[in-house]
Scaffold this motif. Structure first.
Motif, short mmCIF file in Angstrom:
data_model
loop_
_atom_site.label_atom_id
_atom_site.label_comp_id
_atom_site.label_asym_id
_atom_site.label_seq_id
_atom_site.Cartn_x
_atom_site.Cartn_y
_atom_site.Cartn_z
N SER A 1 -4.47 -5.80 4.94
CA SER A 1 -4.65 -6.70 6.07
C SER A 1 -5.21 -8.04 5.60
O SER A 1 -6.12 -8.08 4.77
CB SER A 1 -5.63 -6.07 7.07
N PRO A 2 -4.70 -9.15 6.13
CA PRO A 2 -5.22 -10.46 5.74
C PRO A 2 -6.71 -10.63 6.06
O PRO A 2 -7.39 -11.43 5.44
CB PRO A 2 -4.37 -11.44 6.57
N ALA A 3 -7.21 -9.87 7.03
CA ALA A 3 -8.62 -9.97 7.40
C ALA A 3 -9.48 -8.98 6.62
O ALA A 3 -10.68 -8.94 6.78
CB ALA A 3 -8.79 -9.73 8.89
N GLY A 4 -8.86 -8.18 5.78
CA GLY A 4 -9.58 -7.12 5.08
C GLY A 4 -9.77 -5.90 5.96
O GLY A 4 -9.30 -5.85 7.09
N GLY A 5 -10.43 -4.91 5.42
CA GLY A 5 -10.67 -3.69 6.17
C GLY A 5 -9.47 -2.76 6.15
O GLY A 5 -8.34 -3.15 5.83
N GLY A 6 -9.71 -1.50 6.48
CA GLY A 6 -8.63 -0.54 6.57
C GLY A 6 -8.00 -0.23 5.22
O GLY A 6 -8.70 -0.03 4.22
N LEU A 7 -6.69 -0.22 5.20
CA LEU A 7 -5.96 0.20 4.00
C LEU A 7 -6.24 -0.70 2.80
O LEU A 7 -6.28 -1.93 2.93
CB LEU A 7 -4.46 0.17 4.28
N ILE A 8 -6.42 -0.08 1.65
CA ILE A 8 -6.53 -0.86 0.43
C ILE A 8 -5.26 -0.67 -0.39
O ILE A 8 -4.59 0.37 -0.33
CB ILE A 8 -7.77 -0.47 -0.39
N ASP A 9 -4.94 -1.70 -1.16
CA ASP A 9 -3.70 -1.66 -1.94
C ASP A 9 -3.96 -1.07 -3.32
O ASP A 9 -5.07 -0.62 -3.63
CB ASP A 9 -3.08 -3.07 -2.01
N ASP A 10 -2.93 -1.08 -4.16
CA ASP A 10 -3.06 -0.46 -5.49
C ASP A 10 -4.15 -1.15 -6.31
O ASP A 10 -4.93 -0.49 -7.01
CB ASP A 10 -1.72 -0.54 -6.24
N TYR A 11 -4.19 -2.49 -6.24
CA TYR A 11 -5.22 -3.21 -6.99
C TYR A 11 -6.62 -2.84 -6.48
O TYR A 11 -7.54 -2.62 -7.26
CB TYR A 11 -5.00 -4.72 -6.86
N GLY A 12 -6.76 -2.76 -5.16
CA GLY A 12 -8.04 -2.38 -4.58
C GLY A 12 -8.47 -0.98 -5.00
O GLY A 12 -9.65 -0.73 -5.28
N ARG A 13 -7.51 -0.08 -5.08
CA ARG A 13 -7.84 1.29 -5.51
C ARG A 13 -8.25 1.32 -6.98
O ARG A 13 -9.14 2.08 -7.37
CB ARG A 13 -6.65 2.21 -5.26
N LEU A 14 -7.60 0.47 -7.79
CA LEU A 14 -8.01 0.39 -9.19
C LEU A 14 -9.42 -0.19 -9.31
O LEU A 14 -10.25 0.30 -10.08
CB LEU A 14 -7.03 -0.50 -9.97
N GLU A 15 -9.67 -1.24 -8.53
CA GLU A 15 -11.00 -1.85 -8.55
C GLU A 15 -12.06 -0.85 -8.11
O GLU A 15 -13.16 -0.80 -8.66
CB GLU A 15 -11.03 -3.06 -7.60
N ALA A 16 -11.72 -0.05 -7.11
CA ALA A 16 -12.68 0.92 -6.59
C ALA A 16 -13.11 1.91 -7.66
O ALA A 16 -14.25 2.38 -7.67
CB ALA A 16 -12.08 1.66 -5.40
N SER A 17 -12.21 2.22 -8.57
CA SER A 17 -12.58 3.20 -9.60
C SER A 17 -13.08 2.52 -10.87
O SER A 17 -14.02 3.01 -11.50
CB SER A 17 -11.38 4.08 -9.93
N ASP A 18 -12.51 1.37 -11.23
CA ASP A 18 -12.84 0.76 -12.52
C ASP A 18 -14.00 -0.21 -12.47
O ASP A 18 -14.69 -0.42 -13.47
CB ASP A 18 -11.61 0.01 -13.08
N THR A 19 -14.22 -0.85 -11.34
CA THR A 19 -15.23 -1.91 -11.28
C THR A 19 -16.36 -1.57 -10.34
O THR A 19 -17.53 -1.76 -10.66
CB THR A 19 -14.57 -3.23 -10.79
N ILE A 20 -16.01 -1.04 -9.16
CA ILE A 20 -17.01 -0.91 -8.11
C ILE A 20 -17.78 0.41 -8.22
O ILE A 20 -19.00 0.43 -8.10
CB ILE A 20 -16.33 -1.04 -6.73
N SER A 21 -17.08 1.50 -8.45
CA SER A 21 -17.78 2.79 -8.53
C SER A 21 -18.06 3.14 -9.99
O SER A 21 -17.67 2.42 -10.91
CB SER A 21 -16.94 3.88 -7.87
N ARG A 22 -18.68 4.28 -10.17
CA ARG A 22 -19.03 4.68 -11.52
C ARG A 22 -17.92 5.48 -12.21
O ARG A 22 -18.12 6.00 -13.31
CB ARG A 22 -20.33 5.48 -11.50
#
Lengths: 129, 372
Positions: free
Chosen positions: B42-63
């Protein structure tokens, strides 16, 4: 930053005296609707405690037991939420202040100045104008 | 067995959408992403995350862990994106003489987007609810905050349906004063048409909206209006300045809002400072006096170590600048992302009403968040 300074300057002139009209139209639009008719509470959607306070007309009837523009019938308002002319006998006031019953709204209580305006509206007869 | 299954269903059912999942603005600039749509569909953010967001969630944001859908157990076809958010919370609240222990479901929401050739259909649907009993029957809790059709080509998007305008910080905390009091509360999403463009260092959004057609679909004032926002990134993507404006009218009032947003990422200190200030003019019909209002949110978030963020935030809401009626709050929060998909969020909030700081209220909340 300039906006904050402007706001701070404005707040320095905040008045204790409330010159707002103690009319239902104002009380509902300025206080009741934004504070009480939220999604999880007294909106049409949730109508917690069977109270839908989202429209001015509906909220007036729920709280006072009267229909705006209709003659006043005999009897007391339901659950004694608002007893026109008597804030001391109006449950709404006790709920807003959290005296003897759960405070409303439960998450963010109303500031004193807002409750005082509602009391003034009740004291002046709780008309629907 | 049947009773157990029913209890599970009911238990699942009461995990309701008292909260909504917006973008986490504290990840913008600090995690290498520069705009919401880097990680969200979504252009406003929130809700579904894309492939890059899912990578970030595991590689950068979480442990660590696998941020893909279902932890990588199943990959949907390229035309389909799926996800969901589940939140529950427990805590304590003190207000005056009242002392409450809280334990309540916050959100159960599923997302789906299907599309090809730049055209997509997005749906967010779940169970709404709240922190207080009695709860309505399960079937009456079904709600869809967002559903829209979107066309996207390069940096341009156009979408039509139900969603909030891109406006302000868009924090996930729906009780943030800039959200709750400016018409961005739960299920206050209007229906409308929006368009936006993302340049190399800026983005702009325009939104025209009308009230939801059926009152039962949501809460808040049923307004029609327009909103616009613009944000420019500065200092080699370490800072951003934005401005937003909105005009809206209902059966009872007309509201004009103007605000600014600022974000600054201090790389060496691992510190993100961000803030929003909005001034609002509300004029009532019927010759009633209008009022000026003010909403402020300012805070800082420190990335202590990978997966651990500590933040402080101040909130101010002034429903009428001519009166002593300000509502202030001060938050301290800790976010812990032990694995991809999992977040623990501890929030402490002290608040005061009407400039009365003698008896502040207190809220302590521990939130468990899992996303699919």
């Amino acid at each position: 930053m300039r906006t904050i300074l402007l706001a701070t300057a404005l707040c320095a002139a905040c008045a204790d005296a409330d010159e707002r009209p103690a009319s239902w139209r104002y009380v509902h639009a300025a206080i009741i609707a934004p504070a009480c008719a939220t999604a999880g509470c007294h909106s049409t959607l949730s109508a917690t405690a069977a109270l839908d306070l989202s429209s001015a007309e509906g909220a007036y009837t729920f709280l006072t037991g009267r229909i705006c523009g209709e003659p006043v019938g005999p009897g007391s308002p339901p659950r004694n939420y608002v007893d026109p002319g008597s804030p001391a006998y109006s449950q709404l006031v006790y709920q807003l202040r959290g005296i003897g019953r759960r405070r409303m709204p439960p998450d963010v209580p109303l500031p004193e100045v807002e409750i005082a305006l509602i009391e003034r509206w009740i004291e002046e007869g709780a008309s629907c104008e | 067995m049947r009773v157990t299954a029913t209890a599970w269903l009911v238990g699942l059912g009461v995990v309701l959408a008292a909260s909504v999942a917006d973008a986490y603005p504290r990840f913008q600039l600090s995690s290498g992403s520069v705009r919401c749509q880097d990680c969200h569909l979504s252009p406003a953010g929130g809700g579904l995350i894309d492939d890059y967001g899912r990578l970030e969630a595991s590689d950068t944001i979480s442990r660590g862990g696998d941020g893909a859908l279902l932890h990588g157990a199943w990959e949907p076809p390229s035309w389909l994106a799926l996800g969901g958010d589940l939140r529950a919370a427990t805590g304590v609240k003190h207000e005056g003489d009242e002392r409450d222990a809280l334990a309540f479901p916050m959100q159960l929401e599923l997302y789906g987007q299907a599309g090809a050739g730049g055209v997509s259909l997005y749906l967010a649907a779940g169970l709404r609810g709240g922190a207080r009993d009695p709860q309505p029957p399960l079937v009456e809790r079904l709600a869809s905050r967002e559903h829209y059709v979107m066309f996207q080509r390069d940096a341009l998007y156009v979408r039509a349906g139900r969603f909030f305008p891109v406006f302000g910080l868009r924090a996930p905390d729906h009780t943030a004063y800039t959200r709750r009091y400016l018409g961005f509360g739960i299920l206050e999403e209007p229906y409308g048409v929006a368009a936006g463009w993302a340049g190399a260092t800026w983005e702009g959004h325009l939104h025209a909206y009308v009230p939801r057609p059926i009152a039962f679909l949501g809460a808040g004032p049923r307004a029609r209006g327009v909103a616009a926002s613009y944000e420019r990134r500065l200092a080699d993507d370490r800072a951003a300045l934005g401005a937003q404006a909105r005009w809206a009218t209902t059966e009872d009032d007309r509201v004009t809002t103007a605000g600014v947003v600022g974000k600054r990422w201090f790389d060496r200190a691992g510190l993100l400072v961000l803030g929003e200030v909005d001034v609002q003019r509300q004029d009532f019909d019927g010759g009633l006096p209008g009022r000026w209002q003010l909403a402020v949110q300012a805070g800082a978030t420190q990335t202590v170590t990978r997966g651990v963020l500590v933040g402080v935030t101040v909130h101010r809401w002034h429903p009428d600048l001519a009166l002593r009626a300000a509502r202030d709050a001060f938050d301290v929060d800790v976010q812990y992302f032990p694995w991809a998909h999992v977040e623990l969020h501890l929030l402490g909030r002290v608040s005061a009403q009407g400039n009365n700081y003698d008896e502040p209220g207190f809220l302590g909340l521990l939130q468990l968040h899992y996303y699919l």
